[in-house]
Design a protein around this motif. Structure first.
Motif, mmCIF file in Angstrom:
data_model
loop_
_atom_site.group_PDB
_atom_site.id
_atom_site.type_symbol
_atom_site.label_atom_id
_atom_site.label_comp_id
_atom_site.label_asym_id
_atom_site.label_seq_id
_atom_site.Cartn_x
_atom_site.Cartn_y
_atom_site.Cartn_z
ATOM 1 N N MET A 121 0.914 -1.265 -0.114
ATOM 2 C CA MET A 121 0.058 -0.008 0.022
ATOM 3 C C MET A 121 0.772 1.050 -0.001
ATOM 4 O O MET A 121 0.510 2.059 -0.732
ATOM 5 C CB MET A 121 -0.928 -0.037 1.231
ATOM 6 N N ALA A 122 1.896 1.459 1.014
ATOM 7 C CA ALA A 122 2.615 2.371 0.986
ATOM 8 C C ALA A 122 3.452 2.574 -0.170
ATOM 9 O O ALA A 122 3.577 3.940 -0.601
ATOM 10 C CB ALA A 122 3.520 2.087 2.121
ATOM 11 N N GLY A 123 4.047 1.383 -1.001
ATOM 12 C CA GLY A 123 4.743 1.862 -2.121
ATOM 13 C C GLY A 123 4.114 2.277 -3.355
ATOM 14 O O GLY A 123 4.654 3.141 -4.055
ATOM 15 N N SER A 124 2.644 1.738 -3.511
ATOM 16 C CA SER A 124 1.988 2.166 -4.353
ATOM 17 C C SER A 124 1.478 3.662 -4.160
ATOM 18 O O SER A 124 1.470 4.322 -5.389
ATOM 19 C CB SER A 124 0.729 1.118 -4.691
ATOM 20 N N ARG A 125 1.343 4.082 -3.228
ATOM 21 C CA ARG A 125 0.747 5.397 -2.917
ATOM 22 C C ARG A 125 2.111 6.423 -3.253
ATOM 23 O O ARG A 125 1.752 7.490 -3.690
ATOM 24 C CB ARG A 125 0.375 5.512 -1.435
ATOM 25 N N LEU A 126 3.291 5.908 -2.776
ATOM 26 C CA LEU A 126 4.316 6.829 -3.298
ATOM 27 C C LEU A 126 4.540 6.947 -4.634
ATOM 28 O O LEU A 126 4.822 8.169 -5.232
ATOM 29 C CB LEU A 126 5.669 6.132 -2.601
ATOM 30 N N ILE A 127 4.490 5.783 -5.366
ATOM 31 C CA ILE A 127 4.458 5.940 -6.713
ATOM 32 C C ILE A 127 3.490 6.736 -7.231
ATOM 33 O O ILE A 127 3.495 7.479 -8.213
ATOM 34 C CB ILE A 127 4.533 4.596 -7.485
ATOM 35 N N ARG A 168 -11.063 3.444 -11.772
ATOM 36 C CA ARG A 168 -12.360 3.797 -11.627
ATOM 37 C C ARG A 168 -12.765 3.830 -10.061
ATOM 38 O O ARG A 168 -13.793 4.370 -9.853
ATOM 39 C CB ARG A 168 -13.317 3.138 -12.600
ATOM 40 N N HIS A 169 -11.999 3.121 -9.379
ATOM 41 C CA HIS A 169 -12.136 2.887 -7.903
ATOM 42 C C HIS A 169 -11.494 3.797 -7.155
ATOM 43 O O HIS A 169 -11.498 3.520 -5.726
ATOM 44 C CB HIS A 169 -12.072 1.229 -7.620
ATOM 45 N N ASN A 170 -10.544 4.637 -7.678
ATOM 46 C CA ASN A 170 -9.801 5.744 -7.164
ATOM 47 C C ASN A 170 -8.818 4.820 -6.206
ATOM 48 O O ASN A 170 -8.203 5.295 -5.402
ATOM 49 C CB ASN A 170 -10.565 6.493 -5.752
ATOM 50 N N LEU A 171 -8.233 3.794 -7.129
ATOM 51 C CA LEU A 171 -7.100 3.217 -6.415
ATOM 52 C C LEU A 171 -5.775 3.348 -7.405
ATOM 53 O O LEU A 171 -6.152 3.344 -8.674
ATOM 54 C CB LEU A 171 -7.353 1.729 -6.215
ATOM 55 N N PRO A 172 -4.555 3.394 -6.831
ATOM 56 C CA PRO A 172 -3.503 3.697 -7.811
ATOM 57 C C PRO A 172 -3.018 2.229 -8.448
ATOM 58 O O PRO A 172 -1.874 1.941 -7.953
ATOM 59 C CB PRO A 172 -2.367 4.566 -7.109
ATOM 60 N N SER A 173 -3.694 1.962 -9.321
ATOM 61 C CA SER A 173 -3.500 0.518 -10.082
ATOM 62 C C SER A 173 -2.351 0.258 -10.489
ATOM 63 O O SER A 173 -1.705 -0.843 -10.333
ATOM 64 C CB SER A 173 -4.931 0.100 -10.710
ATOM 65 N N ASN A 174 -1.917 1.353 -11.458
ATOM 66 C CA ASN A 174 -0.678 1.251 -12.347
ATOM 67 C C ASN A 174 0.540 0.985 -11.255
ATOM 68 O O ASN A 174 1.427 0.410 -11.375
ATOM 69 C CB ASN A 174 -0.541 2.217 -13.072
ATOM 70 N N ALA A 175 0.470 1.869 -10.117
ATOM 71 C CA ALA A 175 1.439 2.190 -9.220
ATOM 72 C C ALA A 175 1.440 0.645 -8.450
ATOM 73 O O ALA A 175 2.599 -0.074 -8.136
ATOM 74 C CB ALA A 175 1.350 3.141 -8.177
ATOM 75 N N LEU A 176 0.376 -0.013 -8.192
ATOM 76 C CA LEU A 176 0.335 -1.255 -7.572
ATOM 77 C C LEU A 176 0.860 -2.301 -8.448
ATOM 78 O O LEU A 176 1.667 -3.236 -7.943
ATOM 79 C CB LEU A 176 -1.019 -1.558 -6.838
ATOM 80 N N TRP A 177 0.510 -2.250 -9.633
ATOM 81 C CA TRP A 177 1.050 -3.281 -10.649
ATOM 82 C C TRP A 177 2.965 -3.081 -10.390
ATOM 83 O O TRP A 177 3.435 -4.358 -10.631
ATOM 84 C CB TRP A 177 0.913 -3.208 -12.005
ATOM 85 N N ILE A 178 3.343 -2.065 -10.553
ATOM 86 C CA ILE A 178 4.867 -1.855 -10.217
ATOM 87 C C ILE A 178 5.291 -2.387 -9.203
ATOM 88 O O ILE A 178 6.552 -3.180 -9.150
ATOM 89 C CB ILE A 178 5.413 -0.404 -10.558
ATOM 90 N N VAL A 179 4.727 -2.010 -7.907
ATOM 91 C CA VAL A 179 5.167 -2.639 -6.589
ATOM 92 C C VAL A 179 5.141 -4.121 -6.714
ATOM 93 O O VAL A 179 5.994 -4.975 -6.458
ATOM 94 C CB VAL A 179 4.486 -2.009 -5.573
ATOM 95 N N THR A 180 4.319 -4.836 -7.427
ATOM 96 C CA THR A 180 3.903 -6.190 -7.462
ATOM 97 C C THR A 180 4.975 -6.958 -8.109
ATOM 98 O O THR A 180 5.493 -7.828 -7.827
ATOM 99 C CB THR A 180 2.564 -6.537 -7.872
ATOM 100 N N ILE A 181 5.279 -6.460 -9.472
ATOM 101 C CA ILE A 181 6.197 -7.053 -10.385
ATOM 102 C C ILE A 181 7.810 -6.766 -9.905
ATOM 103 O O ILE A 181 8.323 -7.774 -9.414
ATOM 104 C CB ILE A 181 6.398 -6.099 -11.675
ATOM 105 N N PHE A 182 8.070 -5.724 -9.119
ATOM 106 C CA PHE A 182 9.486 -5.615 -8.427
ATOM 107 C C PHE A 182 9.534 -6.440 -7.051
ATOM 108 O O PHE A 182 10.342 -7.036 -7.088
ATOM 109 C CB PHE A 182 9.432 -3.917 -7.932
ATOM 110 N N GLY A 183 8.484 -6.429 -6.548
ATOM 111 C CA GLY A 183 8.274 -7.473 -5.340
ATOM 112 C C GLY A 183 8.573 -8.884 -5.846
ATOM 113 O O GLY A 183 9.227 -9.807 -5.205
#
Length: 489
Positions: A335-341, A359-374
């Motif tokens: 959560m923290a990493g995606s909010r930072l991105i 559309r749900h007001n979530l930073p989905s692209n940022a979350l994908w980046i954190v997921t891939i790097f993780g």
């Protein structure tokens, strides 16, 4: 050159962040923040590092290392609490430093935080994998080495369980913050029960001779580090400091907190105080059950200690709950990493599409980046390697936030809101937080410092090749005037 320097030191308008973060849902309460904080702080570290640090650096004095680290973290936590109260923005230290010192310095701190979050996700996933494999081992269930270990470790190619767990947590986060927080609260309760069970049951197996000598004599380790004495305790502090990074991940979600002026300080300071008590309890019991040398290179010492003291079923239950509870740490860090991105994209320090809300007001692209790097870091790099790298980025952001307290106090009530929480003993405590963080940073391994330098060089290249030309930080004049008029009224 003067124009470049002026651009680097240009401060972000407070109203810019207020306006940009309005789309984020404000759903997080004190309970949610305590759950995220405790879940992140009491993660892989509490089930792994007390034994590893005791064996390599401190002996039974690992307890002292945890207390010293907690004191430094506490000094910084008070800075974070006031910052989050006055400036409840997504991005935490990155956004705060951008407002108080300027865009370039904010980017450097944000880039350091990004390293912390990405590596922490991989670190927790790797530790969870080790504990899960330790849980299944007595049953005879083993993965082939090539899928059980990271690249280069015991013939490993990829840590498959670490990959799967990061993907699982990403799926939970895509459901939204409210559902993620509900899952986190359930898991943290289970984890706390597991920790308390270990302390109570393990205390029955304590042998007082294992505490003697409490601070062993100093001697060199084969790798050149020092075991024992105050030098060993100091080295232990630098290694276990990553255990306390969870409270800063709370601040990263400031823009999604209800009444952040009150909820953020309570969540940050409360989670740190509670976590410190648990760290000390687990450490005392662990080194009392068996001589510290038994925990060398053991990534699951809690489960091992219970099994080898005759509590097989308790070990199974505790370790199973602990493994499930580690998911909370992954939720908090991702959560923290995606909010930072998201914050980087919001400010156009990177392409805006990367930080775009769905559309749900979530930073989905940022979350994908954190997921891939993780997945990449957790699946390929070994646990001990990741542990060396986390603290550097954390400590840099801690030092920056400590120094930023001085311009914050100078501007509170003038062109920034007055924080509802005020750090006591100002201006002494912020500089103590800075000096404590600096002392721990200097004790990090040479490799950690080199990798940090390489990471910062990459960040500087990104800033001067993209961020300095695209960064946005001001509202249109009419909108700014409207904001100020509303505040004055």
């Amino acid at each position: 050159m003067i124009k470049v320097l002026r651009k680097m030191n240009e401060k972000v308008d407070y109203h810019f962040y207020v306006s940009k973060d309005q789309s984020l849902k404000k759903t997080l309460t004190v309970r949610d923040l305590l759950a995220l904080g405790l879940g992140t702080i009491l993660s892989t570290s509490i089930f792994t590092l007390p034994g590893i640090v005791a064996a390599k650096y401190t002996g039974p004095a690992v307890v002292i290392s945890f207390i010293i680290a907690a004191i430094v973290a506490g000094l910084v936590a008070m800075n974070y609490a006031e910052m989050a109260s006055a400036l409840p923005f997504a991005g935490s230290a990155y956004s705060w430093v951008s407002v108080l010192f300027g865009k370039f310095w904010g980017w450097i701190v944000g880039w350091a935080l990004l390293a912390e979050y990405l590596i922490a996700v991989a670190f927790v996933a790797s530790g969870l994998s080790s504990n899960l494999q330790g849980l299944f081992a007595p049953l005879g269930w083993r993965l082939p080495n090539m899928f059980a270990f990271a690249l280069g470790v015991n013939g490993g190619v990829i840590d498959l369980l670490a990959v799967l767990v990061v993907a699982l947590v990403a799926g939970i986060l895509f459901l939204g913050d409210t559902k993620s927080s509900q899952v986190a609260k359930v898991l943290i309760i289970l984890k706390l029960l597991a920790i308390i069970t270990f302390i109570v049951v393990g205390a029955t197996a304590i042998k007082t001779q294992n505490y003697v000598p409490f601070i062993p004599k100093a001697r060199p380790n084969p790798d050149g580090s020092i075991f024992g004495g105050w030098q060993g305790i100091y080295a232990g502090v630098s290694t276990i400091f990553l255990s306390y990074i969870g409270f800063d991940s709370i601040a990263a979600n400031s823009a999604e907190a209800k009444n952040p002026q009150k909820t953020m300080p309570r969540g940050i300071i409360g989670s740190l105080l509670l976590a410190t008590g648990f760290f000390v309890g687990v450490s005392l019991v662990l080194v009392g059950m068996f001589k510290y040398t038994n925990y060398a290179n053991n990534a699951e010492p809690v489960g091992w200690a219970l099994r080898n003291s005759g509590h097989l079923w308790v070990a199974t239950v505790v370790q199973a709950v602990a493994v499930v509870g580690m998911l909370v740490a992954l939720i908090g860090m991702m959560m923290a990493g995606s909010r930072l991105i998201y914050s980087f994209g919001r400010d156009q320090m990177i392409p805006t599409k990367i930080g775009k809300l769905n559309r749900h007001n979530l930073p989905s692209n940022a979350l994908w980046i954190v997921t891939i790097f993780g997945i990449l870091l957790g699946g390929i790099f070994p646990f001990t390697f990741l542990a060396q790298l986390i603290s550097a980025g954390t400590l840099i952001s801690f030092m920056a936030v400590s120094l930023a307290m001085y311009p914050l106090r100078n501007r509170e009530g003038r062109n920034l809101p007055i924080a509802s929480y005020k750090e006591p003993f100002f201006p002494v405590l912020p500089i103590l937080g800075f000096l404590g963080s600096l002392a721990i940073f200097l004790a990090l391994s040479f490799d950690a410092k080199i990798y940090s330098l390489v990471w910062f060089i990459v960040g500087v290249i990104i800033y001067f090749s993209y961020g300095i030309r695209h960064a946005d930080s001001k509202l249109p004049p009419a909108e700014t005037t409207g904001k100020q008029r509303n505040e004055n009224s």
